[in-house]
Design a protein around this motif. Structure first.
Motif, PDB file in Angstrom:
ATOM      1  N   THR A  28       0.843  -1.198   0.000  1.00 31.84           N
ATOM      2  CA  THR A  28       0.000   0.000   0.000  1.00 31.84           C
ATOM      3  C   THR A  28       0.877   1.246   0.000  1.00 31.84           C
ATOM      4  O   THR A  28       0.630   2.196  -0.758  1.00 31.84           O
ATOM      5  CB  THR A  28      -0.919   0.018   1.235  1.00 31.84           C
ATOM      6  OG1 THR A  28      -1.725  -1.157   1.237  1.00 31.84           O
ATOM      7  CG2 THR A  28      -1.817   1.245   1.207  1.00 31.84           C
ATOM      8  N   ILE A  29       1.918   1.251   0.833  1.00 29.38           N
ATOM      9  CA  ILE A  29       2.838   2.393   0.852  1.00 29.38           C
ATOM     10  C   ILE A  29       3.588   2.480  -0.473  1.00 29.38           C
ATOM     11  O   ILE A  29       3.906   3.569  -0.943  1.00 29.38           O
ATOM     12  CB  ILE A  29       3.798   2.273   2.041  1.00 29.38           C
ATOM     13  CG1 ILE A  29       3.007   2.275   3.354  1.00 29.38           C
ATOM     14  CG2 ILE A  29       4.826   3.404   2.040  1.00 29.38           C
ATOM     15  CD1 ILE A  29       3.840   2.052   4.598  1.00 29.38           C
ATOM     16  N   GLY A  30       3.842   1.330  -1.100  1.00 24.10           N
ATOM     17  CA  GLY A  30       4.521   1.310  -2.390  1.00 24.10           C
ATOM     18  C   GLY A  30       3.742   1.971  -3.509  1.00 24.10           C
ATOM     19  O   GLY A  30       4.311   2.285  -4.559  1.00 24.10           O
ATOM     20  N   HIS A  31       2.449   2.216  -3.295  1.00 30.25           N
ATOM     21  CA  HIS A  31       1.654   2.956  -4.283  1.00 30.25           C
ATOM     22  C   HIS A  31       2.029   4.436  -4.308  1.00 30.25           C
ATOM     23  O   HIS A  31       1.849   5.106  -5.333  1.00 30.25           O
ATOM     24  CB  HIS A  31       0.157   2.838  -3.964  1.00 30.25           C
ATOM     25  CG  HIS A  31      -0.456   1.545  -4.374  1.00 30.25           C
ATOM     26  ND1 HIS A  31      -0.587   1.158  -5.693  1.00 30.25           N
ATOM     27  CD2 HIS A  31      -0.987   0.535  -3.640  1.00 30.25           C
ATOM     28  CE1 HIS A  31      -1.163  -0.025  -5.749  1.00 30.25           C
ATOM     29  NE2 HIS A  31      -1.419  -0.419  -4.520  1.00 30.25           N
ATOM     30  N   SER A  32       2.526   4.950  -3.185  1.00 30.35           N
ATOM     31  CA  SER A  32       2.728   6.397  -3.090  1.00 30.35           C
ATOM     32  C   SER A  32       4.180   6.816  -2.894  1.00 30.35           C
ATOM     33  O   SER A  32       4.502   7.989  -3.062  1.00 30.35           O
ATOM     34  CB  SER A  32       1.891   6.952  -1.924  1.00 30.35           C
ATOM     35  OG  SER A  32       2.236   6.310  -0.706  1.00 30.35           O
ATOM     36  N   GLN A  33       5.068   5.883  -2.507  1.00 34.80           N
ATOM     37  CA  GLN A  33       6.487   6.236  -2.379  1.00 34.80           C
ATOM     38  C   GLN A  33       7.339   5.054  -2.816  1.00 34.80           C
ATOM     39  O   GLN A  33       6.929   3.897  -2.688  1.00 34.80           O
ATOM     40  CB  GLN A  33       6.837   6.656  -0.955  1.00 34.80           C
ATOM     41  CG  GLN A  33       6.874   5.529   0.063  1.00 34.80           C
ATOM     42  CD  GLN A  33       7.278   6.010   1.437  1.00 34.80           C
ATOM     43  OE1 GLN A  33       6.787   7.015   1.939  1.00 34.80           O
ATOM     44  NE2 GLN A  33       8.185   5.303   2.075  1.00 34.80           N
ATOM     45  N   HIS A  34       8.535   5.367  -3.318  1.00 34.27           N
ATOM     46  CA  HIS A  34       9.429   4.322  -3.812  1.00 34.27           C
ATOM     47  C   HIS A  34      10.718   4.223  -3.009  1.00 34.27           C
ATOM     48  O   HIS A  34      11.553   3.373  -3.285  1.00 34.27           O
ATOM     49  CB  HIS A  34       9.767   4.567  -5.297  1.00 34.27           C
ATOM     50  CG  HIS A  34       8.601   4.391  -6.200  1.00 34.27           C
ATOM     51  ND1 HIS A  34       8.597   4.798  -7.519  1.00 34.27           N
ATOM     52  CD2 HIS A  34       7.373   3.853  -5.983  1.00 34.27           C
ATOM     53  CE1 HIS A  34       7.424   4.521  -8.075  1.00 34.27           C
ATOM     54  NE2 HIS A  34       6.664   3.947  -7.158  1.00 34.27           N
ATOM     55  N   TRP A  35      10.907   5.097  -2.020  1.00 36.56           N
ATOM     56  CA  TRP A  35      12.134   5.055  -1.233  1.00 36.56           C
ATOM     57  C   TRP A  35      11.892   4.262   0.055  1.00 36.56           C
ATOM     58  O   TRP A  35      10.763   4.101   0.504  1.00 36.56           O
ATOM     59  CB  TRP A  35      12.588   6.471  -0.879  1.00 36.56           C
ATOM     60  CG  TRP A  35      11.536   7.297  -0.181  1.00 36.56           C
ATOM     61  CD1 TRP A  35      10.636   8.145  -0.746  1.00 36.56           C
ATOM     62  CD2 TRP A  35      11.247   7.320   1.222  1.00 36.56           C
ATOM     63  NE1 TRP A  35       9.807   8.700   0.200  1.00 36.56           N
ATOM     64  CE2 TRP A  35      10.164   8.215   1.422  1.00 36.56           C
ATOM     65  CE3 TRP A  35      11.797   6.692   2.335  1.00 36.56           C
ATOM     66  CZ2 TRP A  35       9.623   8.475   2.680  1.00 36.56           C
ATOM     67  CZ3 TRP A  35      11.252   6.955   3.591  1.00 36.56           C
ATOM     68  CH2 TRP A  35      10.190   7.840   3.746  1.00 36.56           C
ATOM     69  N   GLY A  36      12.986   3.758   0.636  1.00 45.31           N
ATOM     70  CA  GLY A  36      12.914   3.054   1.909  1.00 45.31           C
ATOM     71  C   GLY A  36      12.677   1.564   1.804  1.00 45.31           C
ATOM     72  O   GLY A  36      12.736   0.859   2.818  1.00 45.31           O
TER      73      GLY A  36
END
Length: 226
Positions: A28-36
């Protein structure tokens, strides 16, 4: 002489934040950010596990696990041990004995940028682990040195002691502590929207209509004809 550099154990996460993060999917977080996100070569050994907690960071050289054994005696309930193998992809520092010790200390998971061993014992312990696969060649107590709770690199991502770790079947994510709650709130809201969309698709609507993809395709075709 061995070179050991050891910093204090990091502050653990508030229980309310851990509870919130445990509801969040890394994808889910990978939908909005690509770092970390750690390199996708670091994969879970157990299915269906999701953990969230503060990172205890360890860096140990290829053939040596002396500092790992010492660190196991410092772990606290809720800790996640993140291990930088300093480029070694041959020697397994983590096996059945380390798993039993980590679980007995109350740790909730381990992340190793290298191979593990004793998969059956890890499964029997029901201990969540992420690593780069398996190896029968293990480390020894060579007393070479290492660092504990200093900055490391794991899965090509910098990790500091106390950073937030969120790991599940899709991968491992490292978040700054001061941003974790806002990111979790946004992810939970996105998951709720996604669940509503899935219900609409199950009821007969088309995913392309809901996402806007179908309109994009038809508009592009119409523009090419015009």
């Amino acid at each position: 002489m061995p070179d050991y550099r050891i910093a204090p154990m990091p502050e653990q996460l508030p229980a309310a934040l851990v509870e919130k993060l445990q509801k969040v999917e890394t994808a889910t977080i990978g939908h909005s950010q690509h770092w970390g996100f750690m390199d996708r070569g670091i994969q879970p050994l157990l299915r269906g596990k999701r953990i969230a907690g503060a990172a205890v960071t360890l860096a140990i050289p290829g053939q040596d696990s002396t500092l790992l054994h010492h660190t196991l005696g410092l772990l606290r309930p809720g800790d996640i041990l993140v291990v930088d193998r300093l480029g070694d992809d041959k020697h397994a520092c983590w096996g059945g004995g380390v798993t039993v010790a980590a679980k007995a200390a109350g740790a909730i998971g381990g992340i190793v940028d290298g191979p593990c061993t004793d998969l059956t014992e890890i499964e029997d312990s029901d201990f969540p682990m992420w690593c780069r696969g398996m190896s029968p060649i293990t480390t020894r107590l060579y007393n070479l040195g290492g660092t504990l709770n200093l900055p490391i690199s794991c899965g090509n991502v910098p990790v500091k002691a106390g950073d937030v770790i969120l790991a599940d079947e899709s991968g491992v994510l490292v978040l700054p502590r001061d941003e974790a709650e806002a990111i979790a709130d946004a992810a939970l809201a996105r998951q709720e929207r996604g669940e509503r969309s899935q219900d609409r698709v199950k009821a007969g609507e088309k995913l392309g209509d809901l996402s806007g993809a179908t309109k994009m395709v038809l508009d592009a075709i119409a523009a090419a004809k015009g």
